[in-house]
Structure formats: C-alpha cells, structure tokens
Design a protein around this motif. Structure first.
Motif, mmCIF file in Angstrom:
data_model
loop_
_atom_site.group_PDB
_atom_site.id
_atom_site.type_symbol
_atom_site.label_atom_id
_atom_site.label_comp_id
_atom_site.label_asym_id
_atom_site.label_seq_id
_atom_site.Cartn_x
_atom_site.Cartn_y
_atom_site.Cartn_z
ATOM 1 N N ALA A 195 50.946 35.432 33.796
ATOM 2 C CA ALA A 195 50.311 36.249 32.925
ATOM 3 C C ALA A 195 48.482 36.108 33.010
ATOM 4 C CB ALA A 195 50.671 36.693 31.731
ATOM 5 N N ALA A 196 48.481 34.596 32.527
ATOM 6 C CA ALA A 196 47.317 33.809 32.303
ATOM 7 C C ALA A 196 46.420 33.890 33.623
ATOM 8 C CB ALA A 196 47.356 32.473 31.635
ATOM 9 N N ALA A 197 47.098 33.576 34.630
ATOM 10 C CA ALA A 197 46.384 33.300 36.036
ATOM 11 C C ALA A 197 46.149 34.681 36.343
ATOM 12 C CB ALA A 197 47.620 32.983 37.112
ATOM 13 N N PHE A 198 46.675 35.984 36.225
ATOM 14 C CA PHE A 198 46.437 37.258 36.523
ATOM 15 C C PHE A 198 45.353 37.687 35.816
ATOM 16 C CE2 PHE A 198 51.000 37.538 38.034
ATOM 17 C CZ PHE A 198 50.561 36.986 39.142
ATOM 18 N N ARG A 199 45.342 37.271 34.414
ATOM 19 C CA ARG A 199 44.403 37.791 33.349
ATOM 20 C C ARG A 199 43.004 37.149 34.129
ATOM 21 N NH1 ARG A 199 44.454 39.979 28.401
ATOM 22 N NH2 ARG A 199 46.657 39.417 28.214
ATOM 23 N N TYR A 200 43.225 35.877 34.330
ATOM 24 C CA TYR A 200 41.824 35.071 35.157
ATOM 25 C C TYR A 200 41.308 35.895 36.302
ATOM 26 C CZ TYR A 200 39.012 31.504 37.027
ATOM 27 O OH TYR A 200 38.084 30.548 37.588
ATOM 28 N N MET A 201 42.436 36.507 37.099
ATOM 29 C CA MET A 201 41.860 37.308 38.223
ATOM 30 C C MET A 201 40.941 38.602 37.526
ATOM 31 S SD MET A 201 44.674 37.723 40.931
ATOM 32 C CE MET A 201 45.374 36.314 42.015
ATOM 33 N N ASP A 202 41.490 39.053 36.403
ATOM 34 C CA ASP A 202 40.786 40.335 35.871
ATOM 35 C C ASP A 202 39.361 40.048 35.361
ATOM 36 O OD1 ASP A 202 42.823 41.999 36.365
ATOM 37 O OD2 ASP A 202 43.857 41.915 34.321
ATOM 38 N N ASP A 203 39.162 38.937 34.810
ATOM 39 C CA ASP A 203 38.009 38.312 34.339
ATOM 40 C C ASP A 203 37.157 37.998 35.513
ATOM 41 O OD1 ASP A 203 36.136 37.276 31.914
ATOM 42 O OD2 ASP A 203 36.371 35.433 33.397
ATOM 43 N N ARG A 204 37.451 37.373 36.576
ATOM 44 C CA ARG A 204 36.486 36.699 37.552
ATOM 45 C C ARG A 204 35.925 38.249 38.462
ATOM 46 N NH1 ARG A 204 33.568 33.287 36.676
ATOM 47 N NH2 ARG A 204 33.440 32.729 38.773
ATOM 48 N N GLN A 205 37.046 39.217 38.549
ATOM 49 C CA GLN A 205 36.580 40.326 39.243
ATOM 50 C C GLN A 205 35.922 41.429 38.263
ATOM 51 O OE1 GLN A 205 40.177 41.592 41.344
ATOM 52 N NE2 GLN A 205 39.749 40.400 43.259
ATOM 53 N N HIS A 206 35.721 41.134 37.205
ATOM 54 C CA HIS A 206 35.123 42.065 36.099
ATOM 55 C C HIS A 206 36.076 43.252 36.087
ATOM 56 C CE1 HIS A 206 31.626 39.425 36.031
ATOM 57 N NE2 HIS A 206 31.781 39.226 37.196
ATOM 58 N N ARG A 207 37.234 43.293 35.967
ATOM 59 C CA ARG A 207 38.230 44.401 36.041
ATOM 60 C C ARG A 207 38.957 44.534 34.560
ATOM 61 N NH1 ARG A 207 39.550 46.599 40.664
ATOM 62 N NH2 ARG A 207 38.764 45.552 42.708
ATOM 63 N N ALA A 208 38.688 43.416 33.680
ATOM 64 C CA ALA A 208 39.356 43.549 32.264
ATOM 65 C C ALA A 208 38.560 44.753 31.747
ATOM 66 C CB ALA A 208 38.836 42.142 31.585
ATOM 67 N N GLY A 209 39.570 45.420 31.174
ATOM 68 C CA GLY A 209 39.093 46.571 30.367
ATOM 69 C C GLY A 209 39.131 47.753 31.341
ATOM 70 N N THR A 210 39.507 47.803 32.418
ATOM 71 C CA THR A 210 39.452 49.010 33.168
ATOM 72 C C THR A 210 40.846 49.131 33.824
ATOM 73 O OG1 THR A 210 39.382 47.885 35.597
ATOM 74 C CG2 THR A 210 37.240 47.914 34.248
ATOM 75 N N ARG A 211 41.089 50.409 34.393
ATOM 76 C CA ARG A 211 42.225 51.093 34.754
ATOM 77 C C ARG A 211 42.768 50.195 35.767
ATOM 78 N NH1 ARG A 211 39.541 55.743 33.753
ATOM 79 N NH2 ARG A 211 39.008 56.376 35.898
ATOM 80 N N THR A 212 42.037 49.181 36.609
ATOM 81 C CA THR A 212 42.362 48.700 37.763
ATOM 82 C C THR A 212 42.882 47.055 37.443
ATOM 83 O OG1 THR A 212 40.182 47.767 38.239
ATOM 84 C CG2 THR A 212 40.832 49.927 39.032
ATOM 85 N N ALA A 213 42.776 46.810 36.012
ATOM 86 C CA ALA A 213 43.062 45.328 35.703
ATOM 87 C C ALA A 213 44.700 45.286 35.918
ATOM 88 C CB ALA A 213 42.671 45.056 34.327
ATOM 89 N N LEU A 214 45.096 43.829 36.231
ATOM 90 C CA LEU A 214 46.314 43.689 36.232
ATOM 91 C C LEU A 214 47.047 43.280 34.969
ATOM 92 C CD1 LEU A 214 46.271 41.026 39.306
ATOM 93 C CD2 LEU A 214 46.916 43.522 39.291
ATOM 94 N N VAL A 215 46.404 42.873 34.071
ATOM 95 C CA VAL A 215 46.831 42.652 32.652
ATOM 96 C C VAL A 215 45.976 43.138 31.553
ATOM 97 C CG1 VAL A 215 47.471 40.421 31.107
ATOM 98 C CG2 VAL A 215 47.832 40.264 33.605
ATOM 99 N N ALA A 216 44.899 42.899 31.721
ATOM 100 C CA ALA A 216 43.861 43.196 30.699
ATOM 101 C C ALA A 216 43.282 44.745 30.881
ATOM 102 C CB ALA A 216 42.633 42.389 30.361
ATOM 103 N N LYS A 217 44.384 45.750 30.830
ATOM 104 C CA LYS A 217 44.074 47.110 31.125
ATOM 105 C C LYS A 217 43.400 47.882 30.241
ATOM 106 C CE LYS A 217 47.921 47.835 34.401
ATOM 107 N NZ LYS A 217 47.165 47.900 35.492
ATOM 108 N N GLY A 218 42.553 48.473 30.743
ATOM 109 C CA GLY A 218 41.678 49.531 29.663
ATOM 110 C C GLY A 218 41.466 51.011 30.186
ATOM 111 N N SER A 219 40.915 51.818 29.567
ATOM 112 C CA SER A 219 40.549 53.191 30.180
ATOM 113 C C SER A 219 39.342 53.205 30.957
ATOM 114 C CB SER A 219 40.397 53.935 28.868
ATOM 115 O OG SER A 219 39.379 53.597 27.943
ATOM 116 N N ALA A 220 38.484 52.149 31.023
ATOM 117 C CA ALA A 220 37.178 52.350 31.762
ATOM 118 C C ALA A 220 37.529 52.375 33.326
ATOM 119 C CB ALA A 220 36.318 51.375 31.473
#
Length: 345
Positions: free
Chosen positions: A147-172
């Motif tokens: 989960a930490a590795a996939f969260r790192y992916m979200d961060d590096r691709q600037h997907r955290a907080g968006t609907r496309t995130a693998l772990v850190a999902k959001g509504s943006a």
C-alpha cells in the motif's frame, strides 16, 4: 529494458552512482532512485511512469513467483506475474483466501492483467492482509509495504486526492499532463564493416588503461562503425562468473580514446578523469544501440541496465533500469527514458 546487465558485488557501489562530469550540464540525465517500502520497491521515471515490484521477505532470498505493478503516465495500469520456477502453466493471485485474478503464463513464464482486472487486483493488494500466488503451488506474496508503494505512485504522479489514485483516492478530477521526454538526436550507423584497428593501437590502449589479458578471460576488441569518421571499440577488460567487462573506446583520426557518455553507472570504483567508462555484458545492435547489463549476482535478480545511442560526439542515455535489492524481483524498474530521433544527415 527492462532486462536485456567476481563474487557478488556490493550494490551500494554498483548501483545508482551515476557519473557524468564534474560539472554536469542541466540537460544531462538524472535517473530516479527507487524507494523501498519493506517488501516492495517502487520507482517513477522522468516521464511519469511508475513501477513497483514485490520482493522476498527475507534478505538475499528469491521469490518462486512475484508481481510487478506498472502505471503509465497516461494512467494505464498493468500487473505482471512471473513464475520463477519455469514450470507453471497459469497463475492465480489469492488475497485473504479469495482468488482475485488468474492468467495463463506464456513460454517466458509470465502473464499480465490490464485495465479493470489489474485495478481490482491492486485494490485487493492494498486492502488485503495475506496473499499468495498459486501456480498451483502456493507461493507466499508479502503485502507488507504494498500500500505504501502504491501511495508513493499516487504522490509522484500527482494523483493523490483524485478519482484516479490507487490508494489516496479523492473526489477531484485528474487533469495534469505528464512531463515530456527529452529528445535525443541519434546517428544511424552506416552500412559496411568496421575498419580494422591496428593491433599496436589496441595493445597500447590495454597498457594505457590497465586492461590486463592474463586473467584467463576472453580477449577481444570488437569494432562497430558509428558514423563516417568514428568507430566504437569494445575492449575486453576482464570477466567474473557472470559479468563480462569492456572499456568503450573511439577509433578516430588513427587514435583510440575513451568514449564519452552523458551518464554512466559506476561499476566498482569510480573512474578518474581521462579513464574509459566500464560497460558490463555489453551489446551492440545494428540499429545503433549500445547496451549494458551489470548483474548484482549470478541469479540476475538485481543490477543495472542502460541503453545508449551515439549523437556524433558522445553516447546519450536512452533508457535506464535498476534493481538495487537482491531479493528475487521479477524485473528491473525503469528510472530514465529519452525519445530518440534520427540525427540530420
């Protein structure tokens, strides 16, 4: 790549110590450094592509089967599975007692899930507590750090907080464009055989650059045309059980001089100024690509790989992939890419 790379090497000195020049130009490559999260390792390259690989829970041990999760810069998701025993016709990933994904394996003992199947599998890996890969023998798959590795992916691709995130999902919504790859103009090698390099010049280069030929390793000086004036000479310079070492030299104007690189991995001790770089298990293709694959150990589950093209003056890094952990990963992780285009004639 990802893979084409004396006793096992200490990877701290083998990997990720890139050498360019004392004052690197701003446009010189800067390959990414992987991050280890317990039993998973992840890297995101300069183009925004991220890859994460499962590792053995025990240092120095192999996995009988493992996974590599890749998310491209455009959001495309895939999960690759490999059976390292070479005996399985298919593979199934089971998470918390439930079969999540199954696939037949190719002759290379690999299979791939994409799209919705890959997304469901990654979600299960994030939420799960215990997992195994069935081939049909059950091979443990550690989820510690996944989960930490996939969260790192979200961060590096600037997907955290968006609907496309693998772990850190959001509504943006995700609207970011991936970074453009650097464009490198590469010379297409001319047809025809390379010129014969005088034995006296080769012997002088061996003396000057310290390439001994008395250790029982193969002795060679393979030559390949680069352009109308320059010829690449791969001067053999020793070998171990699984690493064959060469020094790349340029024959031009009746002289042999060290080939220049915009980036090269160190192999062993860093080379002083004026000394040739070292390539390991090097290969030259008719398309004008020079590659190196330095194994961290004979099993080939760790090391660094690079591919270069000639721009008329120096070799330019086109692709680089590494695996600094000797823990049974099924492949290296990409850390640099460039877009090669033909140089003007």
């Amino acid at each position: 790549m990802n893979r084409p790379y004396p006793a096992p090497l200490i990877l701290a000195s083998l990997l990720l110590v890139g050498v360019t020049s004392a004052a690197a130009a701003p446009a010189d490559p800067v390959p990414a450094k992987p991050r280890v999260f317990h039993n998973w390792i992840v890297a995101c390259d300069n183009g925004g592509r991220c890859e994460a690989a499962s590792l053995s829970a025990d240092d120095g041990m192999l996995q009988d089967a493992g996974l590599l999760v890749r998310r491209d810069e455009d959001g495309g998701l895939s999960v690759r599975v490999a059976d390292m025993t070479g005996k399985a016709p298919s593979a199934t990933v089971r998470v918390d007692g439930r079969a999540v994904a199954s696939t037949p394996l190719t002759r290379q003992d690999e299979g791939t899930w994409r799209g919705a199947s890959a997304s469901a599998l990654v979600t299960a890996l994030v939420r799960g507590r215990r997992a195994a890969i069935l081939t049909p023998t059950a091979h443990p798959l550690s989820l510690r750090g996944a989960a930490a590795a996939f969260r790192y992916m979200d961060d590096r691709q600037h997907r955290a907080g968006t609907r496309t995130a693998l772990v850190a999902k959001g509504s943006a919504a995700y609207r970011r464009k991936p970074p453009a790859l650097p464009v490198v103009r590469i010379v297409t090698p001319p047809a025809g055989a390379a010129p014969a390099i005088p034995a006296a010049a080769i012997n002088a280069a061996r003396r000057q650059y310290g390439c001994a030929t008395d250790d029982g390793s193969p002795v060679s000086a393979d030559a390949h045309r680069l352009d109308g004036r320059s010829t690449l000479v791969l001067l053999s310079c020793g070998a171990g059980a699984y690493n064959y070492i060469v020094q790349p030299l340029i024959w031009r104007d009746a002289r042999l001089t060290p080939a220049a690189f915009d980036y090269a991995f160190d192999f062993g001790e860093p080379k002083p100024a004026g000394q040739p770089r070292v390539l390991v298990n090097a290969d030259w293709s008719r398309e004008g690509r020079l590659s190196s694959w330095a194994k961290g150990r004979g099993l080939g589950d760790c090391g660094d790989a690079a591919q270069y093209g000639w721009d008329g003056t120096r070799f330019r890094l086109l692709r680089a992939a590494v695996m600094p952990e000797c823990r049974g990963a099924i492949d290296t992780l990409g850390v640099w890419r460039a877009r090669a285009v033909p140089a003007a004639r």
